[in-house]
Design a protein around this motif. Sequence first.
Motif, mmCIF file in Angstrom:
data_model
loop_
_atom_site.group_PDB
_atom_site.id
_atom_site.type_symbol
_atom_site.label_atom_id
_atom_site.label_comp_id
_atom_site.label_asym_id
_atom_site.label_seq_id
_atom_site.Cartn_x
_atom_site.Cartn_y
_atom_site.Cartn_z
ATOM 1 N N LYS A 22 0.842 -1.192 0.000
ATOM 2 C CA LYS A 22 0.000 0.000 0.000
ATOM 3 C C LYS A 22 0.884 1.250 0.000
ATOM 4 O O LYS A 22 1.918 1.289 0.664
ATOM 5 C CB LYS A 22 -0.885 0.023 1.257
ATOM 6 C CG LYS A 22 -1.830 -1.182 1.361
ATOM 7 C CD LYS A 22 -2.925 -1.141 0.319
ATOM 8 C CE LYS A 22 -3.814 -2.354 0.374
ATOM 9 N NZ LYS A 22 -4.889 -2.334 -0.626
ATOM 10 N N SER A 62 0.196 4.038 6.541
ATOM 11 C CA SER A 62 0.395 2.719 5.932
ATOM 12 C C SER A 62 1.568 1.985 6.601
ATOM 13 O O SER A 62 2.738 2.353 6.417
ATOM 14 C CB SER A 62 0.641 2.788 4.420
ATOM 15 O OG SER A 62 0.961 1.487 3.965
ATOM 16 N N ASN B 44 -5.240 1.110 -3.187
ATOM 17 C CA ASN B 44 -3.798 1.374 -3.198
ATOM 18 C C ASN B 44 -3.216 1.983 -1.931
ATOM 19 O O ASN B 44 -1.993 2.019 -1.781
ATOM 20 C CB ASN B 44 -3.450 2.276 -4.386
ATOM 21 C CG ASN B 44 -3.585 1.545 -5.699
ATOM 22 O OD1 ASN B 44 -2.720 0.748 -6.059
ATOM 23 N ND2 ASN B 44 -4.682 1.777 -6.402
ATOM 24 N N TYR B 45 -4.068 2.490 -1.029
ATOM 25 C CA TYR B 45 -3.543 3.094 0.199
ATOM 26 C C TYR B 45 -3.928 2.267 1.419
ATOM 27 O O TYR B 45 -4.837 1.439 1.363
ATOM 28 C CB TYR B 45 -4.078 4.517 0.372
ATOM 29 C CG TYR B 45 -3.375 5.538 -0.488
ATOM 30 C CD1 TYR B 45 -2.184 6.132 -0.075
ATOM 31 C CD2 TYR B 45 -3.887 5.913 -1.723
ATOM 32 C CE1 TYR B 45 -1.525 7.063 -0.868
ATOM 33 C CE2 TYR B 45 -3.252 6.845 -2.524
ATOM 34 C CZ TYR B 45 -2.063 7.422 -2.084
ATOM 35 O OH TYR B 45 -1.414 8.331 -2.863
ATOM 36 N N GLY B 46 -3.263 2.546 2.525
ATOM 37 C CA GLY B 46 -3.545 1.878 3.786
ATOM 38 C C GLY B 46 -4.812 2.411 4.436
ATOM 39 O O GLY B 46 -5.412 3.391 3.982
ATOM 40 N N CYS B 50 -7.088 5.898 3.720
ATOM 41 C CA CYS B 50 -8.415 5.709 3.111
ATOM 42 C C CYS B 50 -9.497 6.339 3.983
ATOM 43 O O CYS B 50 -10.406 7.009 3.475
ATOM 44 C CB CYS B 50 -8.717 4.234 2.921
ATOM 45 S SG CYS B 50 -7.670 3.464 1.692
ATOM 46 N N ASP B 79 -9.383 -6.830 -3.600
ATOM 47 C CA ASP B 79 -8.281 -6.494 -2.697
ATOM 48 C C ASP B 79 -8.871 -6.549 -1.276
ATOM 49 O O ASP B 79 -9.661 -5.673 -0.888
ATOM 50 C CB ASP B 79 -7.755 -5.089 -3.021
ATOM 51 C CG ASP B 79 -6.613 -4.667 -2.117
ATOM 52 O OD1 ASP B 79 -5.500 -4.483 -2.624
ATOM 53 O OD2 ASP B 79 -6.832 -4.518 -0.898
ATOM 54 N N GLY B 82 -8.603 -3.466 0.900
ATOM 55 C CA GLY B 82 -9.430 -2.362 0.411
ATOM 56 C C GLY B 82 -10.887 -2.548 0.808
ATOM 57 O O GLY B 82 -11.552 -1.613 1.264
#
Lengths: 127, 152
Positions: A22, A62, B44-46, B50, B79, B82
């Motif tokens: 990520k 992240s 795509n992000y943690g 998000c 994902d 996600g």
Amino acid sequence: MSVWIFFRQTLTVTDETKSLYKLGYHIDFEIKDDKFIQKGRPVDFVGDYVILLNGELRIGESHYHLSEIAKEVLSAGCISIENGKITTINNQSGHYTPSRKALADAANFFVKNRLISDSFEPEYITF
Amino acid sequence: MNISTYAQEITKQIHENPLLPVTEFENKISRNDFVEISAWVLKNYGRTTCHKFLLKFNDTFTNLNLNELRKCVQLIDNDILGLDVLTAFYFFFTDINSADFFEELNIPQKIYGKYIGNHYHDNPFNKKLLESFGLEPDTIFSLQNVWKKQVA
């Protein structure tokens, strides 16, 4: 003093998530007079933290990004810092999934290092 | 529109200036663009990035209809993190917590089932996250109620 004495176990990235990198952000900081300092000012921040196996504490967003895709870390979770002191931490990390015991170790680590505020409140979350 | 570039610009702004309004972004993009950008961020992000994104765009996000939300879930493309982050957003910051809703969105029971029956609204970290955007829990709940009425 080794940071390892605070942690009874390491956290390993789960098989299910290890391929899921990520994107994220990191924050540059230093610890001065038991406070998180950035550019000469006490840090105010709400985000993530990891403690690497070498004891290095990183904060940002992240966990997998902060750990540079490390298979193992000492600790991971969310953190809130106000005026340079930690007000809360929890065990939220989808990659490293810390246990209740791991959260307690992290809380102990931050307490012993005098980085917490008077209102410090660790919380275990089911997720 | 390059969705990935746009998504990264937005998350960078939220990270660096959480209180800066995002109306400029909102005015430039269509609802469909917003769905695609949201899915890209969720994939795509943690988790924290998000949730910051969804809180910052809470008005737009909570006004998406079921078809738009299904498209968002589809674009996340299995994902698991996600989908988990999206599910957690509803449990942490809204009053939507029924299995039926997540089934409608095609989110697997394995993901939403972990959250059912737990209470997250008094969670100290989530409260700090809301505070960092100048938001009150009631603000999100009232928007959610508007969305529920529209669906009904």
